[in-house]
Design an enzyme around this catalytic site. Structure first.
Site, PDB file in Angstrom:
ATOM      1  N   ASP A   1       1.697   4.054   3.123  1.00 35.50           N
ATOM      2  CA  ASP A   1       0.639   4.814   2.457  1.00 35.50           C
ATOM      3  C   ASP A   1       1.255   5.858   1.518  1.00 35.50           C
ATOM      4  O   ASP A   1       1.154   5.746   0.310  1.00 35.50           O
ATOM      5  CB  ASP A   1      -0.291   5.476   3.482  1.00 35.50           C
ATOM      6  CG  ASP A   1      -1.701   5.695   2.942  1.00 35.50           C
ATOM      7  OD1 ASP A   1      -1.987   5.237   1.823  1.00 35.50           O
ATOM      8  OD2 ASP A   1      -2.520   6.323   3.650  1.00 35.50           O
TER       9      ASP A   1
ATOM     10  N   HIS B   1       0.845  -1.205   0.000  1.00 38.34           N
ATOM     11  CA  HIS B   1       0.000   0.000   0.000  1.00 38.34           C
ATOM     12  C   HIS B   1       0.875   1.247   0.000  1.00 38.34           C
ATOM     13  O   HIS B   1       1.279   1.749   1.051  1.00 38.34           O
ATOM     14  CB  HIS B   1      -0.932  -0.028   1.225  1.00 38.34           C
ATOM     15  CG  HIS B   1      -2.020   0.994   1.164  1.00 38.34           C
ATOM     16  ND1 HIS B   1      -3.356   0.678   1.368  1.00 38.34           N
ATOM     17  CD2 HIS B   1      -2.002   2.326   0.920  1.00 38.34           C
ATOM     18  CE1 HIS B   1      -4.083   1.770   1.241  1.00 38.34           C
ATOM     19  NE2 HIS B   1      -3.280   2.796   0.983  1.00 38.34           N
TER      20      HIS B   1
ATOM     21  N   GLY C   1      -9.736   7.954  -2.169  1.00 41.03           N
ATOM     22  CA  GLY C   1     -10.380   9.266  -2.085  1.00 41.03           C
ATOM     23  C   GLY C   1     -11.118   9.461  -0.771  1.00 41.03           C
ATOM     24  O   GLY C   1     -10.936   8.691   0.176  1.00 41.03           O
TER      25      GLY C   1
ATOM     26  N   HIS D   1      -9.818   0.810  -0.195  1.00 40.82           N
ATOM     27  CA  HIS D   1      -9.635   1.665   0.985  1.00 40.82           C
ATOM     28  C   HIS D   1     -10.958   1.669   1.747  1.00 40.82           C
ATOM     29  O   HIS D   1     -11.988   2.079   1.194  1.00 40.82           O
ATOM     30  CB  HIS D   1      -9.382   3.114   0.577  1.00 40.82           C
ATOM     31  CG  HIS D   1      -7.968   3.452   0.243  1.00 40.82           C
ATOM     32  ND1 HIS D   1      -7.417   3.171  -0.963  1.00 40.82           N
ATOM     33  CD2 HIS D   1      -6.997   4.090   0.971  1.00 40.82           C
ATOM     34  CE1 HIS D   1      -6.155   3.609  -0.984  1.00 40.82           C
ATOM     35  NE2 HIS D   1      -5.877   4.171   0.173  1.00 40.82           N
TER      36      HIS D   1
ATOM     37  N   ASP E   1       1.785   9.206  -6.256  1.00 40.13           N
ATOM     38  CA  ASP E   1       1.771  10.672  -6.157  1.00 40.13           C
ATOM     39  C   ASP E   1       2.065  11.159  -4.733  1.00 40.13           C
ATOM     40  O   ASP E   1       2.641  12.221  -4.553  1.00 40.13           O
ATOM     41  CB  ASP E   1       0.449  11.267  -6.690  1.00 40.13           C
ATOM     42  CG  ASP E   1      -0.727  10.329  -6.510  1.00 40.13           C
ATOM     43  OD1 ASP E   1      -0.607   9.396  -5.675  1.00 40.13           O
ATOM     44  OD2 ASP E   1      -1.762  10.525  -7.161  1.00 40.13           O
TER      45      ASP E   1
ATOM     46  N   GLU F   1     -11.211   3.785   7.204  1.00 42.12           N
ATOM     47  CA  GLU F   1     -10.162   4.767   7.502  1.00 42.12           C
ATOM     48  C   GLU F   1     -10.854   6.039   7.998  1.00 42.12           C
ATOM     49  O   GLU F   1     -10.837   6.347   9.188  1.00 42.12           O
ATOM     50  CB  GLU F   1      -9.323   5.040   6.245  1.00 42.12           C
ATOM     51  CG  GLU F   1      -8.185   6.025   6.458  1.00 42.12           C
ATOM     52  CD  GLU F   1      -7.486   6.422   5.149  1.00 42.12           C
ATOM     53  OE1 GLU F   1      -8.054   6.200   4.070  1.00 42.12           O
ATOM     54  OE2 GLU F   1      -6.382   6.998   5.228  1.00 42.12           O
TER      55      GLU F   1
ATOM     56  N   HIS G   1       1.188   4.988  -2.412  1.00 38.76           N
ATOM     57  CA  HIS G   1       0.681   5.799  -3.529  1.00 38.76           C
ATOM     58  C   HIS G   1       1.849   6.489  -4.229  1.00 38.76           C
ATOM     59  O   HIS G   1       2.686   7.108  -3.568  1.00 38.76           O
ATOM     60  CB  HIS G   1      -0.296   6.860  -3.015  1.00 38.76           C
ATOM     61  CG  HIS G   1      -1.545   6.286  -2.424  1.00 38.76           C
ATOM     62  ND1 HIS G   1      -2.749   6.282  -3.086  1.00 38.76           N
ATOM     63  CD2 HIS G   1      -1.778   5.689  -1.227  1.00 38.76           C
ATOM     64  CE1 HIS G   1      -3.678   5.717  -2.313  1.00 38.76           C
ATOM     65  NE2 HIS G   1      -3.111   5.350  -1.184  1.00 38.76           N
TER      66      HIS G   1
HETATM   67 ZN   LIG Z   1      -3.905   4.787   0.776  1.00 41.42          ZN
END
Ligand SMILES: [Zn+2]
Length: 330
Positions: free
Chosen positions: A274, A14, A169, A196, A18, A199, A16
């Site tokens: 993350d 996991h 998102g 996801h 960006d 959270e 990202h």
């Molecule tokens: Zn994430």
């Protein structure tokens, strides 16, 4: 301790693209685009401060990376750089995720975006000992048409660099239940998926993900609010992709993080960052934090990595190769 942590063969599931963009690269590209920020200013624009209060504020840190990752060359370089960094931290398998539609523009279509990211990964694989794939994120707040396009693109590049899809998102603004169509379509096309959930939203979001038949949940930490949900996660054999620092920053968790409790109860967990840049961490520092803040040992962390192998989006051949690495350690 730092050396022992570095030496652990790691599986990262996991992260990202960006949210893990190298600050110096971002600075260089911003200057190229005519901005006059200093490196320090870029740093503060890409990283969350102490005052981050929720996932929505955390997600604002993606604005600049999405804006500047706007050419095939930049997407390729960023992906190459991330896989290479991970390999240097002894990550032997990584699934890097991003939302391709965030990077399309008048000069770049979704195919070119995805191909560039795959190329960056492949280039790094040539130079380093690392396996892995790319997860394409459907987005909460996107139209059905957009998310269906993302799933279709994942199918098109499946086993050619892409390994699955995700839903990312603002979870509190766009409930998981509204995106069932993405996962029905993924099932129909045999595209693996993670979601996801649990959270910024609670049990109902996790229940939706479970009902969609997921084998992996991004975060899922809010299951700690309900013992029946924890049991359901165990019974359905679902892996939780845990991201400790991120959970504190988005205030998904306040007080003691439940990762140890979940691990002791028999939930399969994988430890992740993350977003390396948004949180100003890396996988080594995150393992160090887990060792400091819980009673888990290096052996437990090795076990978490080993136990995550059945859940990765890879061929049996790669799974066997990864298991070999842990043979002497387990
Ligand atoms: Zn994430």
């Amino acid at each position: 301790m730092k050396e022992e942590i570095q030496d652990i063969p790691k599986i990262v599931l996991h992260i990202h693209l960006d949210g893990s963009l190298d600050v110096k690269l971002a600075h260089k590209w911003l200057l190229e685009d005519g901005y006059t920020y200093t490196l320090q200013q870029v740093e503060s624009k890409l990283q969350v401060g102490q005052d981050c209060e929720n996932l929505n504020e955390y997600l604002e840190k993606f604005d600049i990376p999405c804006k500047i990752l706007n050419t095939a060359e930049r997407l390729k370089t960023a992906t190459y750089q991330l896989f290479t960094k991970l390999a240097k931290q002894n990550v032997i398998y990584a699934e890097v995720r991003f939302a391709p539609l965030k990077h399309i523009n008048k000069n770049l279509n979704i195919d070119e975006v995805v191909q560039a990211v795959i190329e960056g990964m492949n280039e790094s694989k040539k130079e380093n000992t690392i396996y892995g794939g790319i997860i394409l994120c459907c987005m909460r707040g996107n139209t059905k048409e957009q998310n269906m396009q993302t799933v279709e693109t994942a199918k098109k590049y499946l086993n050619k660099g892409v390994c699955g899809i995700d839903l990312a998102g603002a979870e509190s603004l766009y409930p998981t239940k509204d995106y069932e169509y993405s996962f029905n379509y993924a099932k129909e096309l045999n595209v693996p998926y993670t979601i996801h959930s649990g959270e910024a939203d609670g049990i109902s979001s996790i229940n939706s993900a479970i009902n969609f038949g997921t084998k992996r949940i991004g975060h899922g930490v809010r299951c700690i609010d309900n013992i029946a949900t924890i049991q359901e996660i165990i019974d359905r054999d679902i892996l939780l992709e845990i991201c400790l620092t991120s959970n504190y920053q988005t205030e998904a968790i306040k007080g003691k993080h439940p990762l140890e409790e979940l691990y002791r109860k028999g939930v399969k967990i994988s430890i992740n960052t993350d977003n390396d840049t948004v949180s100003n961490i890396d996988i080594n520092s995150e393992y160090e934090r887990v060792l400091k803040e819980t009673n888990l040992t290096i052996n437990d962390i090795i076990k978490c990595n080993y136990n995550s192998i059945p859940y990765i989006f890879a061929t049996d051949e790669i799974k066997e190769k990864l298991k070999e690495v842990y043979k002497e350690l387990i």
